[in-house]
Design an enzyme around this catalytic site. Structure first.
Site, mmCIF file in Angstrom:
data_model
loop_
_atom_site.group_PDB
_atom_site.id
_atom_site.type_symbol
_atom_site.label_atom_id
_atom_site.label_comp_id
_atom_site.label_asym_id
_atom_site.label_seq_id
_atom_site.Cartn_x
_atom_site.Cartn_y
_atom_site.Cartn_z
ATOM 1 N N GLY A 219 -2.467 4.622 14.786
ATOM 2 C CA GLY A 219 -1.631 5.631 14.126
ATOM 3 C C GLY A 219 -2.288 7.001 14.192
ATOM 4 C CG ASP B 66 -9.489 1.890 14.044
ATOM 5 O OD1 ASP B 66 -9.853 0.696 14.102
ATOM 6 O OD2 ASP B 66 -8.425 2.243 13.506
ATOM 7 C CG HIS C 77 -5.381 -0.200 17.642
ATOM 8 N ND1 HIS C 77 -4.085 0.058 17.275
ATOM 9 C CD2 HIS C 77 -6.130 -0.073 16.506
ATOM 10 C CE1 HIS C 77 -4.053 0.339 15.974
ATOM 11 N NE2 HIS C 77 -5.269 0.257 15.488
ATOM 12 C CB ILE D 144 0.617 -1.002 18.148
ATOM 13 C CG1 ILE D 144 -0.351 -1.230 16.974
ATOM 14 C CG2 ILE D 144 1.668 -2.103 18.194
ATOM 15 C CD1 ILE D 144 0.337 -1.160 15.606
HETATM 16 C C1 HDC Z 1 -7.020 5.110 5.080
HETATM 17 C C2 HDC Z 1 -6.093 4.191 5.738
HETATM 18 C C3 HDC Z 1 -6.725 3.287 6.729
HETATM 19 C C4 HDC Z 1 -5.811 2.298 7.327
HETATM 20 C C5 HDC Z 1 -6.495 1.462 8.394
HETATM 21 C C6 HDC Z 1 -5.596 1.290 9.543
HETATM 22 C C7 HDC Z 1 -6.319 0.686 10.725
HETATM 23 C C8 HDC Z 1 -5.629 1.061 12.032
HETATM 24 O O1 HDC Z 1 -6.425 0.588 13.107
HETATM 25 C C9 HDC Z 1 -4.236 0.443 12.055
HETATM 26 C C10 HDC Z 1 -3.247 1.293 12.755
HETATM 27 O O2 HDC Z 1 -3.501 2.352 13.281
HETATM 28 S S1 HDC Z 1 -1.627 0.693 12.741
HETATM 29 C C11 HDC Z 1 -0.719 1.871 13.679
HETATM 30 C C12 HDC Z 1 -0.091 2.950 12.867
HETATM 31 N N1 HDC Z 1 0.855 2.480 11.886
HETATM 32 C C13 HDC Z 1 2.053 1.961 12.234
HETATM 33 O O3 HDC Z 1 2.373 1.798 13.391
HETATM 34 C C14 HDC Z 1 2.989 1.604 11.096
HETATM 35 C C15 HDC Z 1 4.384 2.007 11.423
HETATM 36 N N2 HDC Z 1 5.281 1.744 10.299
HETATM 37 C C16 HDC Z 1 5.838 0.545 10.078
HETATM 38 O O4 HDC Z 1 5.629 -0.400 10.837
HETATM 39 C C17 HDC Z 1 6.741 0.395 8.885
HETATM 40 O O5 HDC Z 1 7.215 1.661 8.509
HETATM 41 C C18 HDC Z 1 6.034 -0.232 7.639
HETATM 42 C C19 HDC Z 1 5.599 -1.669 7.989
HETATM 43 C C20 HDC Z 1 4.814 0.589 7.241
HETATM 44 C C21 HDC Z 1 6.995 -0.262 6.484
HETATM 45 O O6 HDC Z 1 8.194 -0.798 6.934
HETATM 46 P P1 HDC Z 1 9.219 -1.515 5.948
HETATM 47 O O7 HDC Z 1 8.565 -2.695 5.305
HETATM 48 O O8 HDC Z 1 10.478 -1.737 6.695
HETATM 49 O O9 HDC Z 1 9.358 -0.406 4.840
HETATM 50 P P2 HDC Z 1 10.640 0.184 4.166
HETATM 51 O O10 HDC Z 1 11.609 -0.921 3.819
HETATM 52 O O11 HDC Z 1 11.117 1.324 4.977
HETATM 53 O O12 HDC Z 1 10.028 0.750 2.834
HETATM 54 C C22 HDC Z 1 9.472 -0.126 1.836
HETATM 55 C C23 HDC Z 1 8.740 0.705 0.816
HETATM 56 O O13 HDC Z 1 7.504 1.159 1.385
HETATM 57 C C24 HDC Z 1 7.463 2.584 1.447
HETATM 58 N N3 HDC Z 1 6.943 2.927 2.790
HETATM 59 C C25 HDC Z 1 7.578 2.724 3.956
HETATM 60 N N4 HDC Z 1 6.792 3.117 4.963
HETATM 61 C C26 HDC Z 1 5.654 3.564 4.419
HETATM 62 C C27 HDC Z 1 4.473 4.115 4.968
HETATM 63 N N5 HDC Z 1 4.336 4.276 6.287
HETATM 64 N N6 HDC Z 1 3.483 4.472 4.128
HETATM 65 C C28 HDC Z 1 3.618 4.339 2.788
HETATM 66 N N7 HDC Z 1 4.746 3.809 2.200
HETATM 67 C C29 HDC Z 1 5.734 3.443 3.021
HETATM 68 C C30 HDC Z 1 8.893 3.056 1.284
HETATM 69 O O14 HDC Z 1 8.935 4.321 0.668
HETATM 70 C C31 HDC Z 1 9.478 1.969 0.403
HETATM 71 O O15 HDC Z 1 9.112 2.232 -0.932
HETATM 72 P P3 HDC Z 1 10.208 1.993 -2.097
HETATM 73 O O16 HDC Z 1 10.519 0.532 -2.029
HETATM 74 O O17 HDC Z 1 9.486 2.384 -3.348
HETATM 75 O O18 HDC Z 1 11.339 2.874 -1.754
#
Ligand code: HDC
Length: 293
Positions: free
Chosen positions: A220, A197, A202, A217
């Protein structure tokens, strides 16, 4: 950039054959921090070809030859509009690996993917797109199912359903049975990206800034692998074959150099976990569940 719903549910990646070998298996283990103490023979077994063992979550990278940072380009059947998301604003949302058989140290497999869900969390919030990839071996038997969600922060408001995504696992409310710390290295993401990846989020400070982060960052899936390492170390005595599935939700970014504390709850074959960074007082992984065979 646009997500077309319900067309996106027709997205498929055609069956593709790939192979991996012991070098891929060892690089993954190094990428999640195993082998830092060369005198620790239980850890050495994951990074040395003598009696090599495979970390179950290596399934997330071992088909890497098939993909770039974004995965293989999905195909659309004729008559459906292809969706395109803003990749700069993508973070990994959730991941689950199910192993129908323990992973071997090398082999040739076929992977086939499809989009199984797309949820609209609203304009300015994001879109959650769930993809499933199934591996079969040369006998045609199912080896692994990988289910991952992309949280596309730039693509909310596309008009799909907001509800209906699978409910994340609820961890127990009691105090954890075990807590264990893992230090990540400042160059953790630079090492981990060599598994396949190469998303510049990253590695490239300029890209990370544009995506809204002060600095690059950690992947994940690297943190996810560290939580699996914690279960191996604290629950199964480093017996990788005991792990059937491992799933989690990414709740906050991890920065290379962070010390990750993994909290573990043991309830028979169901092992719940979360991960946090004490120094920043954030929970970085929630809703973790490992199911043992
Ligand atoms: C196969 C897949 C391939 C993907 C390719 C990826 C490529 C990689 O190179 C990229 C990476 O590795 S990125 C690094 C790893 N990920 C992260 O660091 C993300 C960390 N999380 C965040 O930043 C926030 O939680 C964030 C931004 C995710 C959400 O934050 P908020 O907007 O504040 O969310 P919140 O208000 O808490 O919730 C809103 C609605 O969304 C749902 N939800 C929250 N977190 C979720 C998550 N992590 N996954 C899925 N759904 C999620 C909540 O349930 C909520 O839903 P509803 O409104 O229906 O209640």
């Amino acid at each position: 950039m646009a997500i077309f719903y319900p067309d996106i549910l027709q997205q498929r990646t055609a069956p593709r054959t790939f192979s991996f070998g012991d070098k891929d298996v060892m690089l993954y283990a190094l990428g999640i921090g195993l082998g830092q103490d060369p005198m620790n023979e239980t850890e050495l077994a994951f990074v040395y070809e003598k009696g090599l063992k495979v970390v179950p979550t290596a399934a997330t990278v071992l088909a890497a030859a098939l993909r770039g940072a974004t995965g293989p380009a999905p195909e659309m059947p004729p008559g459906h509009r292809p969706s395109q998301i803003n990749f700069l604003m993508v973070v990994h949302g959730e991941q689950k690996v199910e192993l129908h058989k323990p992973l071997p140290t090398s082999g040739t497999f076929t992977a086939e993917g499809r989009t199984v869900g797309a949820y609209d969390k609203g304009e300015g919030k994001g879109a959650v797109i769930i993809n499933e990839t199934v591996w079969t071996d040369e006998k045609g038997e199912k080896v692994a199912t990988l289910t991952g969600s992309t949280f596309a922060r730039g693509d909310g408001g596309f008009g799909g359903p907001s509800e209906g995504a699978p409910e994340p696992h609820a961890v127990p409310t009691r105090a954890p049975d075990i807590s264990v710390d893992f230090a990540t290295r400042e160059d953790q993401a630079l090492l981990y990206r060599l598994n396949g990846d190469r998303n510049p989020l990253h590695s490239d400070p300029g890209v990370a800034k544009k995506a809204g982060f002060d600095r690059p960052i950690l992947h994940g899936l690297c943190t996810y692998g560290i939580t699996c390492r914690a279960i191996l170390q604290e629950v199964t005595g480093f017996d990788a074959d005991q792990i059937y599935s491992h799933q989690a939700r990414f709740s906050s970014p991890v920065f290379p150099g962070d010390v990750i504390t993994v909290d573990i709850w043991k309830d028979g074959k169901n092992i719940s976990f979360e991960a946090r960074v004490k120094a920043r007082n954030v929970t970085v992984i929630r809703n973790g569940l490992t199911v043992l065979r």
